[in-house]
Design a protein around this motif. Structure first.
Motif, short mmCIF file in Angstrom:
data_model
loop_
_atom_site.label_atom_id
_atom_site.label_comp_id
_atom_site.label_asym_id
_atom_site.label_seq_id
_atom_site.Cartn_x
_atom_site.Cartn_y
_atom_site.Cartn_z
N LEU A 76 0.98 -1.18 -0.02
CA LEU A 76 -0.09 -0.11 -0.09
C LEU A 76 0.90 1.03 0.10
O LEU A 76 1.05 1.95 1.03
N PRO A 77 1.56 1.54 -1.18
CA PRO A 77 2.43 2.53 -1.25
C PRO A 77 1.70 3.83 -1.18
O PRO A 77 0.80 4.18 -1.37
N THR A 78 2.57 4.80 -0.31
CA THR A 78 2.03 6.38 -0.23
C THR A 78 2.93 7.45 -0.89
O THR A 78 2.57 8.52 -0.84
N ASP A 79 3.64 6.93 -1.80
CA ASP A 79 4.45 8.03 -2.69
C ASP A 79 3.52 8.67 -3.47
O ASP A 79 2.54 8.12 -3.88
N ALA A 80 3.90 9.60 -4.13
CA ALA A 80 2.98 10.47 -5.32
C ALA A 80 2.51 9.83 -6.18
O ALA A 80 1.21 10.06 -6.31
N ASN A 81 3.28 8.74 -6.78
CA ASN A 81 2.36 8.21 -8.01
C ASN A 81 2.18 6.79 -7.69
O ASN A 81 2.24 5.80 -8.62
N GLY A 82 2.43 6.44 -6.57
CA GLY A 82 2.13 4.82 -6.01
C GLY A 82 2.97 3.86 -6.67
O GLY A 82 2.58 2.60 -6.95
N ASP A 83 4.24 4.06 -7.08
CA ASP A 83 5.18 2.83 -7.53
C ASP A 83 6.22 2.38 -6.77
O ASP A 83 7.30 1.75 -6.94
N ASN A 84 6.21 2.95 -5.36
CA ASN A 84 7.27 2.65 -4.49
C ASN A 84 8.44 3.27 -4.30
O ASN A 84 9.65 2.58 -3.78
N ILE A 85 8.68 4.23 -5.27
CA ILE A 85 9.68 5.07 -5.37
C ILE A 85 9.55 6.40 -4.83
O ILE A 85 8.68 7.03 -5.43
#
Length: 484
Positions: A105-114
């Motif tokens: 469940l990534p929370t980075d801006a574009n949801g790509d885990n970067i």
């Protein structure tokens, strides 16, 4: 005049010689001095600008270091970037996530885990900004996936026989196989083979485990001549029975079965008009009644296993299975163009209208819907994008005290091989929840052999096995937790 001219020549010669100290002297032309090499005055980052960190990491994972050409002290701060608010800098320029990252469940801006941020370095001579990239990597969290069987031909349904370490696996052709969870052996159910009526199997289950007069394997079949049939088999009593649910369909659909106190059958709609048409079983929720010795004149015999199938709900498009939870059931319904959905229900609720063809998921797709429908608790988009899918498949509820790999969560699936989870409390919060609260667990389910890519259904496990997944290309996968 001669003296003056001589003086000018001498002066010109002096100028030319002086210029040679800097550059060459061109015949009759001027010259340009080069720009001096700039002196670096701003500090420089000496630590890496790219780092990987495992999900769930709580402690600092990166130490920023820098130098200053003048030898001054360098101040380092998290300055900007799309994900800058996800990080905290502690003493000594140590950086950590303010909340442990979750790969599923990534929370980075574009949801790509970067995750991306910028560090600003400041010293006496000036400031510079450096971009930092943080890749969050997946941890399988103890989930073990093993391929335990292959070779099923066009499998269409799977179910557990209650109280037994046996899975029923149905093939579209009509063959029913029994998979032993203890030794992984497979045998055909010859009683069903010998007494079933012809037709393609759509759903299978084991019902009335404590009812000696109705206990047995139940399956829904369809044939172009006989239509939609419910068939029941109990080899212990040499009993078999069938009843017709509907005429032959106009187009293929799906059927789902669950063993509750009184089993439920969800039948899809071959056409939109069927779903709200009370004269047909298509698009309906059907309940099978328990035998009540005080309500009938005689005990059912071997040919009376199926008692009074009753339509209790409508508006179903294309069911993808049931899940049970205490006094409730979860019915999943596959969308065709807008949304897939999961709806919580109790059989005694009225009305039981799941909305099709007026609603698909939470969206209106046709005007003048019924006055009251049972809205879904979970929806996600039809499509090929992230957290979208081809068709929702029902799954299982887990509790953290028994199943730490999943916590208190509902794990469910998509036909395309995706595996999702949602916290139980969120699913039951009374609101319509969309995919932004799903954990995408697909990367945790890479098997030791084969590939999970076209999920047909889920079957409950026993002991240390969480569950089994049946794949459309004939593979059966066992999901368990790594031994502690």
């Amino acid at each position: 005049m001669h003296a003056v001219l001589t003086s000018r020549v001498a002066l010109g010669a002096y100028v030319c010689v002086a210029a040679l100290a800097l550059t060459s002297c061109g015949g009759g032309g001027g010259s340009t001095a080069p720009s001096p090499t700039p002196v670096q005055t701003a500090p420089t980052l000496t630590s890496s600008t790219s780092v990987s960190v495992a999900e769930n990491t709580a402690e600092p994972f990166y130490t920023a270091t820098a130098t200053d050409p003048q030898g001054g002290t360098v101040a380092i701060e998290i300055f900007s970037g799309p994900d800058a608010d996800k990080f905290v800098m502690e003493a000594g320029s140590n950086i950590r996530f303010n909340t442990s990252p979750n790969f599923d469940l990534p929370t980075d801006a574009n949801g790509d885990n970067i995750y991306e941020m910028n560090l600003r370095l400041t010293a006496g001579g000036g400031s510079r900004t450096f971009g930092i990239r943080i890749d969050v990597t997946n941890e399988r969290e103890g989930i073990v996936v093993k391929r335990v069987a292959t070779g099923f031909q066009d499998p269409v349904a799977i179910a557990q026989i209650g109280g037994q370490p046996t899975l029923l696996i149905a093939e579209a052709s009509g063959r029913v196989l029994r998979f032993d969870q203890i030794d992984n052996s497979i045998v055909e159910d010859t009683f069903i083979r010998d007494f079933r009526l012809p037709g393609e199997i759509l759903a299978i289950g084991f019902a009335f485990p404590n009812g000696p007069n109705q206990r047995g394997v139940y399956m829904v079949t369809h044939s172009p001549t006989e239509g939609l049939l419910l068939q029941a088999f109990d080899p212990d009593r040499n009993a078999f029975n069938w009843t017709k649910l509907a005429e032959p369909w106009s187009a293929p659909t799906t059927v789902s079965f669950i063993n509750q106190r009184e089993p439920l059958i969800a039948v899809g709609s071959p056409s939109e008009s069927d779903a709200q048409d009370g004269s047909t079983a298509y698009g309906k929720l059907i309940q099978l009644r328990n035998f009540n010795p005080y309500a009938v004149a005689s005990v059912p015999g071997p040919s009376d296993m199926i008692l009074l199938p009753e339509i209790i709900g409508d508006g179903i498009q294309r069911p993808g299975g049931f899940s049970s939870a205490a006094d409730f059931s979860y019915l999943v319904d596959q969308g065709s163009s807008v949304e897939h959905e999961l709806t919580i229900l109790r059989p005694e609720w009225r009305p039981l209208d799941f909305g099709w063809p007026f609603y698909e998921g939470g969206e209106v797709v046709r005007t003048d819907p019924p006055a009251a429908v049972n809205g879904p608790s979970l929806v996600y988009r039809v499509g090929d994008g992230r957290k979208e899918g081809q068709g929702i498949i029902a799954g299982q509820l887990f509790r953290s005290d028994f199943d730490p790999a999943f916590g208190d969560a509902y794990v469910f699936f998509d036909v395309n091989g995706s595996i999702f989870s949602i916290p139980t409390a969120t699913l039951n919060n009374g609101f319509r929840n969309s995919s932004d609260v799903f954990e995408d667990k697909t990367n945790d389910f890479v098997p030791d052999a084969g590939q999970i890519d076209t999920i047909v259904g889920y079957g409950a496990g026993i002991a240390s096995t969480f569950f089994y997944l049946l794949d459309g290309d004939g593979e059966l996968f066992e999901i368990s937790q790594e031994a502690l």
